[in-house]
Structure formats: structure tokens, C-alpha cells
Enzyme design. Structure first.
Site, short mmCIF file in Angstrom:
data_model
loop_
_atom_site.label_atom_id
_atom_site.label_comp_id
_atom_site.label_asym_id
_atom_site.label_seq_id
_atom_site.Cartn_x
_atom_site.Cartn_y
_atom_site.Cartn_z
N GLY A 82 0.83 -1.21 0.00
CA GLY A 82 0.00 0.00 0.00
C GLY A 82 0.86 1.25 0.00
N GLY A 128 -0.01 5.47 -1.38
CA GLY A 128 -0.90 6.43 -0.75
C GLY A 128 -0.19 7.59 -0.08
N GLN A 129 -0.95 8.32 0.72
CA GLN A 129 -0.42 9.55 1.33
C GLN A 129 0.84 9.29 2.16
OE1 GLN A 129 -2.83 11.48 4.30
NE2 GLN A 129 -1.85 13.46 4.01
N ASP A 165 1.73 -1.77 -4.39
CA ASP A 165 0.37 -1.24 -4.25
C ASP A 165 -0.48 -1.94 -5.30
OD1 ASP A 165 -0.68 1.62 -2.82
OD2 ASP A 165 -1.94 0.89 -4.46
N ARG A 211 -2.19 -0.14 -7.24
CA ARG A 211 -2.11 0.80 -8.35
C ARG A 211 -0.70 0.83 -8.94
NH1 ARG A 211 -4.49 6.32 -5.73
NH2 ARG A 211 -3.23 5.84 -3.89
N ASP A 221 -1.66 -7.18 -4.29
CA ASP A 221 -2.94 -7.00 -3.60
C ASP A 221 -2.76 -7.43 -2.14
OD1 ASP A 221 -5.51 -6.99 -2.65
OD2 ASP A 221 -6.36 -8.19 -4.30
N TYR A 256 -14.11 1.89 10.27
CA TYR A 256 -12.66 2.09 10.24
C TYR A 256 -12.08 1.98 11.66
CZ TYR A 256 -8.31 4.80 9.45
OH TYR A 256 -7.01 5.25 9.39
N LYS A 303 -9.56 -0.79 13.17
CA LYS A 303 -8.25 -0.43 13.71
C LYS A 303 -8.08 -0.96 15.14
CE LYS A 303 -6.18 1.79 10.36
NZ LYS A 303 -5.06 1.13 9.67
#
Ligand SMILES: NC(=O)c1ccc[n+]([C@@H]2O[C@H](COP(=O)([O-])OP(=O)(O)OC[C@H]3O[C@@H](n4cnc5c(N)ncnc54)[C@H](O)[C@@H]3O)[C@@H](O)[C@H]2O)c1
Length: 317
Positions: free
Chosen positions: A10, A13-14, A36, A38, A54, A144, A148
Site C-alpha cells: 500500500g 498512498g499519502q 500497491d 495501483r 494485492d 474504520y 483499527k
């Protein structure tokens, strides 16, 4: 000492983009594989090893770990708070199953360390909202937050049961200029800087006096690496560490921006994210992280605002 080989899942991302760049400075470019669902983010393209992976495909992760001799995994893939509320079952599935598979691989392959981030979203409306302590009432109301907190318990379980060295931080809202935010409730605090420079006005999706804990990405990346590098005996909890840097409202961040752009204006149109924000702490007590492994933040609202505006101006040309 054994050479560490890191896999980031991942990493588009940010957080992942900047964390990949920072980890490559620590371990060497070729020893950090970014991945990622993407295609590579422009900042990671042709900048080191990159694979499409994935986080739900445990078999593919396991094969990659064996083939590449991975010793550490940073699992960042997740569905965030606002996106999660739009598809709760999918958010639960992605956030939980990716973690459980990585924890299993960690035990089977005897990985040296695993990093998995948690969030201030573990807290809920029954939690004390000011200076929320490390250990307190935890009754999250978003999918979420539920995922978590459950994840934290699994990390603790794998540490106690199998000795797996899993480390974790409850990030507050993160603010960055290099990579874009991915569907969280604190995204407004990134968008506002872009809009201030482009249009000199911003409509906030949170109301003017909504205080939330926040942190500049530079501090978050440094905290993550410092936590992971800290000697194991400093890890006194295997739940996730509270971490704090600053706390502000949309009105206050607007005032900080007005010191640089005096004709910047803000108005407020709260949407569904207001209810999520209202259930979260306004400020966080991170004294446990400070005393266990020496955490210190560098940036406050004014120094972050100056840095954000400078870098975004350069980026926008
Ligand atoms: N950004 C914040 O303010 C913040 C605050 C608290 C916690 N966190 C946590 O930090 C982690 C990273 O957050 P972020 O802000 O970088 O999120 P993001 O949404 O910006 O990035 C997540 C990345 O994961 C990828 N991804 C999603 N599903 C995937 C899958 N099945 N397989 C592989 N990749 C997949 C996405 O393509 C994306 O690039 C998450 O666990 C998040 O919950 C972030």
C-alpha cells in the site's frame, strides 16, 4: 548484523510514498520493495523496486516474501474513515484480512519486524476528548475505527502468543504536500492549502470549531522510523502508541494561512464527515510514546503552514 529487506504494502498512498523514500535512505534503495494495487506513484516510478501487489492476496505476499528474502513488512493498505463508511463490509474485509494474513506470514517466515498503523479513529464519543490518554474508554463508532482497534488487539495477540515484533502508531490526521490524502476525515487540512494557493478560498466540510489532532508528514515519517528502529526493550505496549503534535480547528488553520495569504477566505458546509469528527478526540496525550521511545514532534501549526505553502508554491510553479 543481518541486512534488512523491507516490503511496503500500500505504498502508493499519502503515507506510503514518503515512507518508501525515507526507508530507502535508511536501508538502501534496492532493499525496499514498494508495492500497491495501483501503478507506481510518479515519485516512486523508476526510483527503486516496485511491484503490483494485492494486500488481500496472502499467497502472493507470502511468495514474494520468500522469493525476495523479506525481513520486515510495512502494511499500509487500508480503506480510511470516510471511504469506509460508504462500504462498511468491504472496509472491514480489506482492513482485517490484509492484517491477519501479514501477521501469519510474519510468524511463518520469522520476520524480524512488522509495522501496521492504527489511528485516533479507535476512540469514540464515550472517550474523554481532551488529552485522550493511551489507555482509556475505547468504543469506536466507525467501521474504520472498529477495524483499527480490532487490529491492535490482533497485533498484541501475535506478539504475546508468537513473539512477533509488531509495532504500531495511532496516527492523528496527517498533512503532506508530496502525496495526496486518501479519503479520511482530516483531508480538509490538506485540501485547504491547495485551494488557498489556487483560489484564495475554501469551503470546509467540517464546522469552524471542530478541533482534531493533526501532524505534519515529516514528523509522522520520522516517528515511524524511530519507533521501528527503537530497541525492543523500549516497546512497553503492543497495542498502538498514541502520538500527538498539534490540534486545531478549520477556523484556526484558516487564520494561520491568512498570515501568508491575507485575502484568503473560508466558509463551512459540514457533510457526513462532521459526525465522524465529532466522535473523535480533540487532542491526544502521547506521554507514553515520549517516555517509552523518546518521541518528540518538530512541527506546530505555524511552522507546518509556512513549510506547506512554500513547497506547494514551488510544486505548482
Ligand atoms: N493519512 C492519515 O491521516 C492516516 C491517519 C491515521 C492512520 N492512517 C493509516 O495509515 C495507513 C496508510 O494511510 P494513507 O493515508 O497512506 O492511505 P491512502 O488511502 O492514501 O493509501 C492507501 C494505499 O493502499 C492502497 N490499497 C488499498 N487497497 C489495497 C489492496 N487491497 N492491496 C494493495 N494496496 C491497496 C491504495 O491504492 C493506496 O495507495 C492506513 O492504514 C491508514 O489507516 C492514515
Amino acid at each position: 548484523m543481518k541486512q534488512e529487506k523491507v516490503l511496503i504494502i500500500g505504498s502508493g498512498g499519502q503515507i506510503g510514498v514518503e515512507l518508501a523514500m525515507a526507508l530507502r535512505k535508511v536501508y538502501g534503495t534496492d532493499n525496499v520493495i514498494a508495492s500497491d494495487l495501483r501503478e507506481a506513484h510518479p515519485l516512486l516510478k523508476d526510483a527503486g523496486p516496485y511491484v503490483i501487489l494485492d494486500a488481500m492476496d496472502g499467497k502472493a505476499i507470502h511468495e514474494l516474501v520468500k522469493k525476495e528474502g523479506i525481513t520486515q513488512i510495512y502494511l499500509l493498505a487500508a480503506m480510511l474513515s470516510a471511504t469506509g463508511e460508504k462500504a462498511p463490509m468491504k472496509a472491514w474485509d480489506v482492513n482485517m484480512n490484509s492484517l491477519l494474513q501479514v501477521l501469519e506470514i510474519g510468524v511463518q517466515e520469522k520476520l524480524t519486524k512488522i509495522y501496521w498503523p492504527s489511528s485516533i479513529a479507535v476512540f469514540g464519543p464515550t472517550t474523554p476528548t481532551l488529552n485522550t490518554p493511551q489507555q482509556t474508554i475505547v468504543e469506536p463508532r466507525t467501521v474504520y475505527g472498529i477495524s483499527k482497534y480490532t487490529g491492535e488487539l490482533w497485533c498484541q495477540y501475535y506478539n504475546q502468543r508468537w513473539g512477533l515484533d509488531v509495532r504500531s502508531i495511532r496516527y492523528p490526521g496527517l498533512i503532506s504536500w508530496k502525496s495526496e490524502p486518501g479519503g479520511g476525515t482530516t483531508d480538509y487540512a490538506v485540501e485547504i492549502y491547495h485551494e488557498a494557493l489556487k483560489n484564495k478560498k475554501y469551503t470546509s466540510f467540517l464546522s469552524e470549531n471542530t478541533y482534531l489532532p493533526m501532524m505534519y508528514m515529516d514528523d509522522a515519517i520520522r516517528a515511524t522510523i524511530e519507533l521501528m528502529e527503537a530497541p525492543v526493550e523500549m516497546m512497553k505496549t503492543r497495542m498502538s502508541y498514541n502520538l500527538s503534535a498539534m490540534s486545531f480547528s478549520p477556523k484556526e488553520i484558516a487564520a494561520a494561512i491568512q498570515k501568508h495569504i491575507p485575502d484568503f477566505t473560508i466558509d463551512y458546509k459540514p457533510d457526513f464527515r462532521q459526525a465522524i469528527a465529532d466522535g473523535w478526540p480533540k487532542s491526544i496525550d502521547d506521554s507514553v510514546a515520549r517516555s517509552d521511545w523518546g518521541w518528540r514532534n518538530n512541527f506546530d501549526l505555524d511552522s507546518m503552514t509556512a513549510d506547506m505553502l512554500m513547497h506547494l508554491r514551488e510544486k505548482m510553479g
